[in-house]
Design a protein around this motif. Sequence first.
Motif, PDB file in Angstrom:
ATOM      1  N   LEU A  57      43.210 -34.428  -0.655  1.00 58.66           N
ATOM      2  CA  LEU A  57      42.233 -33.640  -0.868  1.00 58.66           C
ATOM      3  C   LEU A  57      42.180 -32.572  -1.892  1.00 58.66           C
ATOM      4  O   LEU A  57      41.149 -32.550  -2.575  1.00 58.66           O
ATOM      5  N   GLY A  58      43.109 -31.814  -1.949  1.00 61.95           N
ATOM      6  CA  GLY A  58      43.308 -30.997  -3.004  1.00 61.95           C
ATOM      7  C   GLY A  58      43.052 -31.313  -4.462  1.00 61.95           C
ATOM      8  O   GLY A  58      42.412 -30.920  -5.306  1.00 61.95           O
ATOM      9  N   GLY A 114      39.446 -32.891  -4.876  1.00 61.83           N
ATOM     10  CA  GLY A 114      38.555 -31.781  -5.038  1.00 61.83           C
ATOM     11  C   GLY A 114      38.740 -31.116  -6.285  1.00 61.83           C
ATOM     12  O   GLY A 114      37.634 -30.680  -6.763  1.00 61.83           O
ATOM     13  N   ALA A 165      41.090 -25.137  -5.672  1.00 53.60           N
ATOM     14  CA  ALA A 165      41.321 -26.053  -4.440  1.00 53.60           C
ATOM     15  C   ALA A 165      42.423 -25.391  -3.520  1.00 53.60           C
ATOM     16  O   ALA A 165      42.083 -25.626  -2.217  1.00 53.60           O
ATOM     17  N   THR A 212      40.976 -22.576  -1.540  1.00 50.22           N
ATOM     18  CA  THR A 212      39.920 -22.957  -0.847  1.00 50.22           C
ATOM     19  C   THR A 212      40.436 -23.850   0.628  1.00 50.22           C
ATOM     20  O   THR A 212      40.116 -23.399   1.752  1.00 50.22           O
ATOM     21  N   LEU A 213      41.457 -24.613   0.259  1.00 48.54           N
ATOM     22  CA  LEU A 213      41.928 -25.437   1.444  1.00 48.54           C
ATOM     23  C   LEU A 213      42.871 -24.349   2.500  1.00 48.54           C
ATOM     24  O   LEU A 213      42.896 -24.838   3.490  1.00 48.54           O
ATOM     25  N   MET A 253      35.182 -28.865   1.342  1.00 44.74           N
ATOM     26  CA  MET A 253      36.612 -28.531   1.192  1.00 44.74           C
ATOM     27  C   MET A 253      36.738 -27.325   2.110  1.00 44.74           C
ATOM     28  O   MET A 253      38.064 -27.426   2.825  1.00 44.74           O
ATOM     29  N   CYS A 305      37.229 -29.030   5.503  1.00 45.65           N
ATOM     30  CA  CYS A 305      38.213 -29.808   5.642  1.00 45.65           C
ATOM     31  C   CYS A 305      39.498 -28.978   6.069  1.00 45.65           C
ATOM     32  O   CYS A 305      40.507 -29.184   6.520  1.00 45.65           O
ATOM     33  N   GLY A 306      39.447 -27.776   5.301  1.00 50.49           N
ATOM     34  CA  GLY A 306      40.743 -26.979   5.326  1.00 50.49           C
ATOM     35  C   GLY A 306      40.661 -26.257   6.690  1.00 50.49           C
ATOM     36  O   GLY A 306      41.951 -26.199   7.286  1.00 50.49           O
TER      37      GLY A 306
END
Length: 218
Positions: free
Chosen positions: A128-129, A132, A158, A161-162, A184, A187-188
Amino acid sequence: MDDDSPMTRWERRTEVPLAIGSLLFLAGYAVHVLAHDLPEDAREACFSLVMAIWAVFLVDYLVRWRLSGQGRRFLRRHVLDTVVLVLPLLRPLRVVKLYDSVLRRRGEPRLPLYSRVIFYASLSVLLLGFSGALAVYQAEYKAPHATIVTFGDSVWWAASTLATVGYGDVTPVTPRGRTIAVAMMACGLGLLGAVTGSFSSWLLQRFSREGDEKPPGS
């Protein structure tokens, strides 16, 4: 008894090819976004590859919808699949599912529950990181007054943020970048909650076992 429905057979046959396609999708998108010095024809070829793989994902989604025989209920029961189809950058997360399937096919013991949660969450964070960071960099680096002007800036953003830290030194300024940021953040929070909850449950289980093992009268 194992499920031998048409949909299950289709998923078994397409599992590995689609997982490989997911990685190719991410690789092609990364080259398209980052390789500014490539000839335009090469960059367009990468974009064409990305769109072709997305079309394969769409066909897979429609076939599974048809084979399920669930009609509109398929949308409600497969919300994540629908989201991934709309946001193809999340497709590499299919690799997480593939790892578990490979172990089952080989008859190898899977990791304990808590270890699997942490492993899957860690792999999901990496995918995801990176995805994103690519998406935000593409949306931001040419925008007026942008603070995310290099891919390194995007990776830093990223990660913060996560991790739900959000230093605020670099932030998206475009509507598309901010939309990606909201996704994000969600998700995080979800991944952090899964890991924290699993670790807390493991600690409670360990302490409970230690308490049960104490000799009477101690």
